[in-house]
Design an enzyme around this catalytic site. Structure first.
Site, PDB file in Angstrom:
ATOM      1  CG  ASP A 244     -30.247  25.522   5.345  1.00 28.32           C
ATOM      2  OD1 ASP A 244     -29.420  25.398   4.876  1.00 28.32           O
ATOM      3  OD2 ASP A 244     -31.444  26.045   4.993  1.00 28.32           O
TER       4      ASP A 244
ATOM      5  CE1 TYR B 100     -33.518  31.636   3.626  1.00 25.48           C
ATOM      6  CE2 TYR B 100     -32.701  29.974   5.270  1.00 25.48           C
ATOM      7  CZ  TYR B 100     -33.192  30.376   3.905  1.00 25.48           C
ATOM      8  OH  TYR B 100     -33.441  29.365   3.035  1.00 25.48           O
TER       9      TYR B 100
ATOM     10  CE  LYS C  58     -30.198  27.487   1.906  1.00 21.88           C
ATOM     11  NZ  LYS C  58     -30.533  27.855   3.213  1.00 21.88           N
TER      12      LYS C  58
END
Length: 346
Positions: free
Chosen positions: A54, A59, A85
């Protein structure tokens, strides 16, 4: 490593390894790591049997996705699950305007701009495909539509409305076109997750914490709703940002901040029960959420090879039923928390 198969309605059947890899640490979360160290962590995770990875644009402001690209490029695409995401657009900015100063280190000079519209979702997704070097991802989560991120109901409500009015249809379209296999929400709160689940056809939620050895309020209404609707749960943050791994000591992190004394004292009581049964706190913390029938994978992340090895080794640990009974008897765990793998408590 065990695999949990998930399918909802006529959607694709996905095979989750019970231990996934949360790649926020690859984005230099809290400290910078080298490309070589990132590769070594990913290699150890792969060699341990992990096949669910993921990521998110947030990030490392794209760094996590580009590091995954380099590692996964040589792997057969049908051998792993990949999620990322949407909800943020990354923009070039002046160094002093960079997002995440003090949280992410040595990252590209970018700043985030929230955009939960149809076009924003599509732009974010296209940029992630480029950074990841793939032509599709398996799961796409709308990211951080919660109070924890946006700070107040007044700030959150317009973003929720924008997403449900516009961005949500982008996710439905991508799933209908089979560009993604499933979509959901990656959030920090079970209440925010339930708000979305009650208003849309969501497949999965990546819940950061909120169902851990320390917190089980999600059992009130959210997790029963997920069971009823066949919604899968990926559980991030099983250590509540660190305290359930490091133990009840001063300076331990709890949900991204320094743990208050009330939390430290409660963790100390939980740890004492674990010790009486010959179990380490970190072992009970990682194994606990996997027993809920809706949880398809737990993703603790890992910033070093040693952390990845430790997480993998815990999967082989047998936790005595008496430990869970003892925690419930002392009021340190909800009595309705499932403590037999795959079965809900009566």
């Amino acid at each position: 490593m065990k695999t949990k198969h998930w399918q909802r309605g006529g959607n694709a059947r996905l095979a989750f390894t019970e231990l996934g890899f949360g790649s926020a640490p690859l984005g230099n979360l809290y400290r910078a790591i080298s490309d070589d160290d990132a590769d070594a962590v990913l290699a150890e995770s792969w060699n341990s049997g992990c096949r669910y990875f993921d990521s998110a644009p947030l990030y490392g402001l794209g760094l996590s996705e580009t590091r995954l690209n380099r590692f996964l490029r040589g792997k057969p695409r049908d051998e792993y699950l990949l999620s990322t995401k949407v909800g943020r657009i990354l923009e070039v900015c002046a160094p002093e305007e960079r997002t995440g100063i003090g949280k992410f280190f040595d990252t590209p000079t970018r700043r985030e701009r929230y955009d939960y519209s149809y076009d924003g979702v599509m732009r974010s997704f296209e940029a992630s495909l480029e950074r990841l070097g793939v032509d599709h991802v398996d799961i796409l989560y709308v990211h951080d539509l919660d109070l924890f991120t946006h700070g107040s109901q007044a700030a959150l409500d317009p973003k929720r409305e924008e997403f449900m009015r516009s961005g949500y249809s982008a996710l439905v379209s991508l799933r209908d076109q089979k560009v993604i296999s499933a979509f959901g929400g990656g959030l920090n709160e079970s209440e925010a997750s339930q708000w979305l689940a009650e208003r849309g056809d969501f497949d999965l939620f990546l819940l950061a914490g909120r169902y851990t050895l320390l917190e089980q309020a999600a059992l009130e209404t959210f997790l029963p709703l997920c069971q009823q609707r066949g919604i899968g749960i990926v559980l991030g943050g099983p250590y509540n940002s660190g305290i359930l791994a490091a133990g009840p000591k001063a300076g331990a992190f709890f949900n991204y901040s320094e743990a208050p004394q009330t939390v430290i004292k409660r963790v100390a009581r939980i740890e004492a029960v674990c010790q009486r049964h010959g179990v380490r706190l970190i072992e009970a913390a990682l194994k606990f959420p996997l027993m809920h029938p809706s949880v398809v994978s737990v993703i603790p992340g890992g910033q070093s090879v040693a952390e990845v090895r430790s997480n993998r080794s815990i999967l082989n640990v047998e936790i005595p039923t008496a430990l869970w009974d003892d925690l419930k008897g002392q009021g340190l765990m909800r009595p309705d928390a499932p403590t037999v793998a795959g079965k809900a408590a009566a």
